[in-house]
Design a protein around this motif. Structure first.
Motif, PDB file in Angstrom:
ATOM      1  N   ILE A   7     -26.613  54.530 -22.540  1.00 45.23           N
ATOM      2  CA  ILE A   7     -27.593  54.920 -22.775  1.00 45.23           C
ATOM      3  C   ILE A   7     -28.784  55.184 -22.709  1.00 45.23           C
ATOM      4  CG2 ILE A   7     -29.187  52.706 -23.474  1.00 45.23           C
ATOM      5  CD1 ILE A   7     -26.693  51.601 -24.392  1.00 45.23           C
ATOM      6  N   ALA A   8     -29.668  56.568 -23.189  1.00 43.25           N
ATOM      7  CA  ALA A   8     -31.171  57.126 -22.582  1.00 43.25           C
ATOM      8  C   ALA A   8     -32.219  56.669 -23.202  1.00 43.25           C
ATOM      9  CB  ALA A   8     -30.649  58.662 -23.016  1.00 43.25           C
ATOM     10  N   PHE A   9     -33.051  56.747 -21.689  1.00 45.34           N
ATOM     11  CA  PHE A   9     -34.405  55.859 -21.944  1.00 45.34           C
ATOM     12  C   PHE A   9     -35.061  57.434 -21.525  1.00 45.34           C
ATOM     13  CE2 PHE A   9     -31.771  52.381 -20.019  1.00 45.34           C
ATOM     14  CZ  PHE A   9     -31.970  51.659 -20.731  1.00 45.34           C
ATOM     15  N   VAL A  10     -36.017  57.759 -22.355  1.00 48.52           N
ATOM     16  CA  VAL A  10     -36.421  59.428 -22.073  1.00 48.52           C
ATOM     17  C   VAL A  10     -38.316  58.308 -22.587  1.00 48.52           C
ATOM     18  CG1 VAL A  10     -36.720  61.106 -24.023  1.00 48.52           C
ATOM     19  CG2 VAL A  10     -35.383  60.073 -23.617  1.00 48.52           C
ATOM     20  N   TYR A  11     -39.012  58.896 -20.773  1.00 49.88           N
ATOM     21  CA  TYR A  11     -40.493  58.850 -20.676  1.00 49.88           C
ATOM     22  C   TYR A  11     -41.333  59.788 -20.290  1.00 49.88           C
ATOM     23  CZ  TYR A  11     -38.825  53.848 -22.066  1.00 49.88           C
ATOM     24  OH  TYR A  11     -38.325  52.510 -22.875  1.00 49.88           O
ATOM     25  N   PHE A 116     -40.877  54.829 -26.003  1.00 51.59           N
ATOM     26  CA  PHE A 116     -41.764  54.198 -25.900  1.00 51.59           C
ATOM     27  C   PHE A 116     -42.282  53.741 -27.492  1.00 51.59           C
ATOM     28  CE2 PHE A 116     -44.086  56.815 -22.823  1.00 51.59           C
ATOM     29  CZ  PHE A 116     -44.086  55.580 -21.902  1.00 51.59           C
ATOM     30  N   PRO A 117     -42.882  52.483 -28.406  1.00 49.62           N
ATOM     31  CA  PRO A 117     -43.553  52.089 -29.434  1.00 49.62           C
ATOM     32  C   PRO A 117     -44.585  53.485 -29.927  1.00 49.62           C
ATOM     33  CG  PRO A 117     -44.107  51.092 -27.751  1.00 49.62           C
ATOM     34  CD  PRO A 117     -43.097  51.775 -27.213  1.00 49.62           C
ATOM     35  N   GLU A 118     -44.861  52.935 -31.435  1.00 48.92           N
ATOM     36  CA  GLU A 118     -46.366  54.371 -31.432  1.00 48.92           C
ATOM     37  C   GLU A 118     -47.097  54.258 -30.477  1.00 48.92           C
ATOM     38  OE1 GLU A 118     -47.680  55.326 -35.984  1.00 48.92           O
ATOM     39  OE2 GLU A 118     -46.979  53.253 -35.823  1.00 48.92           O
ATOM     40  N   ASP A 119     -47.343  53.160 -30.320  1.00 50.78           N
ATOM     41  CA  ASP A 119     -48.537  53.374 -28.949  1.00 50.78           C
ATOM     42  C   ASP A 119     -49.063  53.454 -28.565  1.00 50.78           C
ATOM     43  OD1 ASP A 119     -47.833  50.803 -28.813  1.00 50.78           O
ATOM     44  OD2 ASP A 119     -49.405  49.950 -28.831  1.00 50.78           O
ATOM     45  N   GLY A 120     -48.106  54.138 -28.038  1.00 52.40           N
ATOM     46  CA  GLY A 120     -47.576  54.147 -26.127  1.00 52.40           C
ATOM     47  C   GLY A 120     -47.665  53.036 -25.189  1.00 52.40           C
ATOM     48  N   LEU A 121     -47.326  51.524 -25.776  1.00 49.84           N
ATOM     49  CA  LEU A 121     -47.387  50.316 -25.192  1.00 49.84           C
ATOM     50  C   LEU A 121     -49.223  50.583 -24.568  1.00 49.84           C
ATOM     51  CD1 LEU A 121     -44.463  49.842 -23.132  1.00 49.84           C
ATOM     52  CD2 LEU A 121     -45.128  48.697 -24.877  1.00 49.84           C
ATOM     53  N   SER A 122     -49.488  52.133 -23.706  1.00 49.90           N
ATOM     54  CA  SER A 122     -50.737  51.909 -23.257  1.00 49.90           C
ATOM     55  C   SER A 122     -51.867  53.066 -24.166  1.00 49.90           C
ATOM     56  CB  SER A 122     -51.326  52.376 -21.649  1.00 49.90           C
ATOM     57  OG  SER A 122     -50.647  53.276 -21.662  1.00 49.90           O
ATOM     58  N   GLY A 123     -51.257  53.212 -25.021  1.00 49.68           N
ATOM     59  CA  GLY A 123     -52.172  54.142 -25.688  1.00 49.68           C
ATOM     60  C   GLY A 123     -52.290  55.118 -25.136  1.00 49.68           C
ATOM     61  N   PRO A 125     -51.336  59.335 -23.436  1.00 51.63           N
ATOM     62  CA  PRO A 125     -52.002  60.042 -24.352  1.00 51.63           C
ATOM     63  C   PRO A 125     -50.337  60.676 -24.610  1.00 51.63           C
ATOM     64  CG  PRO A 125     -53.924  60.511 -24.167  1.00 51.63           C
ATOM     65  CD  PRO A 125     -53.175  59.499 -23.590  1.00 51.63           C
ATOM     66  N   ASP A 126     -49.986  61.006 -23.219  1.00 48.74           N
ATOM     67  CA  ASP A 126     -48.481  61.470 -23.064  1.00 48.74           C
ATOM     68  C   ASP A 126     -47.605  60.276 -23.485  1.00 48.74           C
ATOM     69  OD1 ASP A 126     -49.759  63.481 -21.797  1.00 48.74           O
ATOM     70  OD2 ASP A 126     -48.670  63.090 -19.765  1.00 48.74           O
ATOM     71  N   HIS A 127     -47.683  58.842 -23.333  1.00 46.15           N
ATOM     72  CA  HIS A 127     -46.583  58.724 -24.054  1.00 46.15           C
ATOM     73  C   HIS A 127     -46.456  58.118 -25.682  1.00 46.15           C
ATOM     74  CE1 HIS A 127     -47.879  54.472 -20.913  1.00 46.15           C
ATOM     75  NE2 HIS A 127     -47.017  56.159 -20.504  1.00 46.15           N
ATOM     76  N   ILE A 128     -47.723  58.712 -26.332  1.00 45.67           N
ATOM     77  CA  ILE A 128     -47.460  58.555 -27.586  1.00 45.67           C
ATOM     78  C   ILE A 128     -47.071  59.510 -28.268  1.00 45.67           C
ATOM     79  CG2 ILE A 128     -49.048  58.833 -29.618  1.00 45.67           C
ATOM     80  CD1 ILE A 128     -50.539  56.973 -28.348  1.00 45.67           C
ATOM     81  N   VAL A 129     -46.941  61.340 -27.559  1.00 42.45           N
ATOM     82  CA  VAL A 129     -46.590  61.973 -26.950  1.00 42.45           C
ATOM     83  C   VAL A 129     -44.521  62.226 -27.560  1.00 42.45           C
ATOM     84  CG1 VAL A 129     -45.754  64.862 -26.628  1.00 42.45           C
ATOM     85  CG2 VAL A 129     -48.572  63.637 -26.833  1.00 42.45           C
ATOM     86  N   ILE A 130     -44.572  61.239 -26.111  1.00 37.80           N
ATOM     87  CA  ILE A 130     -42.908  61.234 -26.116  1.00 37.80           C
ATOM     88  C   ILE A 130     -42.578  60.735 -27.314  1.00 37.80           C
ATOM     89  CG2 ILE A 130     -41.239  60.025 -24.861  1.00 37.80           C
ATOM     90  CD1 ILE A 130     -42.124  62.806 -23.738  1.00 37.80           C
ATOM     91  N   HIS A 131     -42.902  59.282 -27.650  1.00 33.13           N
ATOM     92  CA  HIS A 131     -42.218  58.622 -29.570  1.00 33.13           C
ATOM     93  C   HIS A 131     -42.531  59.396 -29.929  1.00 33.13           C
ATOM     94  CE1 HIS A 131     -43.054  55.739 -31.874  1.00 33.13           C
ATOM     95  NE2 HIS A 131     -43.411  56.204 -33.492  1.00 33.13           N
ATOM     96  N   HIS A 132     -43.293  59.934 -30.021  1.00 41.15           N
ATOM     97  CA  HIS A 132     -43.063  61.119 -31.542  1.00 41.15           C
ATOM     98  C   HIS A 132     -42.172  62.212 -31.518  1.00 41.15           C
ATOM     99  CE1 HIS A 132     -46.532  59.172 -34.182  1.00 41.15           C
ATOM    100  NE2 HIS A 132     -46.986  59.602 -32.784  1.00 41.15           N
ATOM    101  N   ALA A 133     -41.476  62.544 -30.111  1.00 47.23           N
ATOM    102  CA  ALA A 133     -40.977  64.016 -30.347  1.00 47.23           C
ATOM    103  C   ALA A 133     -39.803  63.142 -30.220  1.00 47.23           C
ATOM    104  CB  ALA A 133     -41.173  64.415 -28.469  1.00 47.23           C
ATOM    105  N   VAL A 134     -39.612  62.024 -29.764  1.00 50.15           N
ATOM    106  CA  VAL A 134     -38.043  61.067 -29.503  1.00 50.15           C
ATOM    107  C   VAL A 134     -37.906  61.300 -31.346  1.00 50.15           C
ATOM    108  CG1 VAL A 134     -36.249  59.002 -28.802  1.00 50.15           C
ATOM    109  CG2 VAL A 134     -38.323  60.592 -27.241  1.00 50.15           C
ATOM    110  N   ASN A 135     -39.197  60.467 -32.176  1.00 45.54           N
ATOM    111  CA  ASN A 135     -38.423  59.803 -33.397  1.00 45.54           C
ATOM    112  C   ASN A 135     -38.093  61.346 -33.881  1.00 45.54           C
ATOM    113  OD1 ASN A 135     -39.572  57.594 -33.104  1.00 45.54           O
ATOM    114  ND2 ASN A 135     -41.754  57.518 -33.937  1.00 45.54           N
ATOM    115  N   GLU A 136     -38.805  61.869 -34.106  1.00 47.00           N
ATOM    116  CA  GLU A 136     -37.870  64.016 -34.669  1.00 47.00           C
ATOM    117  C   GLU A 136     -36.997  64.195 -34.468  1.00 47.00           C
ATOM    118  OE1 GLU A 136     -39.991  65.652 -36.421  1.00 47.00           O
ATOM    119  OE2 GLU A 136     -40.966  64.221 -36.370  1.00 47.00           O
TER     120      GLU A 136
END
Length: 233
Positions: A7-11, A116-123, A125-136
């Motif tokens: 299981i990978a955790f990407v943050y 992370f979910p779409e809002d990065g939990l805390s909003g 910006p770094d969290h949100i970038v990771i969310h989209h990168a993992v999705n891709e």
């Protein structure tokens, strides 16, 4: 059978894994699975808590040690950091970031990814970038070993369009408490979220929630899961 599953955790930063996923990570380790962690930055743009003034390099070195300590407490087998500029992931080349994430997932033959979910939990910006990168990476098939993708959520999260797995604190709060305390430079953020770290589970932190958003090509599957390992091939 959990042995052999990875299981990978990407943050984005050191401590992201501890705040949202400690119960799950400890459960994976206790049940014979393998938890691996990738963080994009060393967290050197953050505050220092009670530790006083530091240069960015001093803080980065400190946070490296804090992460290693927390990872050992939680049972994380592998910690890798990309060393990208903290607070500036929006400026990173998306293709480069995706390639690095895909490489990590492929090298470790990861079957499940948590991020992370779409809002990065805390909003953040770094969290949100990771969310989209993992999705891709996952949605685009760049890591063929991956069978499932989860977003970690806060508290009593529920969803109308997907299943949500809850991992109870049980006897794992002590591991989470120790891992949070290991991130000493981030104590102000820790106490803001969890309050003073004592032996009792803080209100609202009796479990962690994980939304299943993708499983072998199907987005937002509706199912009842008892474990993150359910239906893995």
């Amino acid at each position: 059978m959990t042995t052999g599953k990875t299981i990978a955790f990407v943050y984005a930063h050191p401590d992201d894994e501890t705040f949202g996923c400690s119960y799950l990570i400890r459960q994976i380790a206790d049940e014979g699975g393998t938890a691996v962690l990738l963080t994009a930055t060393r967290g050197d743009a953050g505050k220092t808590g009670h530790l006083g003034e530091m240069t960015r390099e001093q803080l980065a070195a400190r946070r490296d040690k804090e992460l290693d300590k927390a990872a050992a407490i939680l049972g994380i087998s592998v910690v890798e950091q990309l060393g990208l500029p903290d607070g500036k992931l929006k400026e990173a080349d998306p293709a480069m970031l995706q390639a690095k994430i895909a490489d990590f997932l492929q090298r470790h033959q990861v079957e499940v990814v948590v991020t992370f979910p779409e809002d990065g939990l805390s909003g953040h910006p770094d969290h949100i970038v990771i969310h989209h990168a993992v999705n891709e990476v996952v949605f685009g098939g760049q890591a063929p070993s991956v069978q499932k993708l989860y977003y970690n959520q806060l508290g009593s999260y529920s969803s109308d369009h997907s299943s949500v797995l809850r991992v109870e604190a049980g006897n794992r709060w002590e591991a989470k408490r120790q891992a949070l305390a290991a991130h000493e430079s981030q104590i102000w953020s820790v106490e803001r979220v969890f309050g003073p770290l004592g032996p009792a589970i803080p209100p609202g932190h009796q479990f962690e929630s994980f939304e299943l958003v993708w499983e072998r090509g199907v987005k937002y599957p509706q199912k009842n899961e008892s474990s993150i390992y359910d239906d893995l091939l």
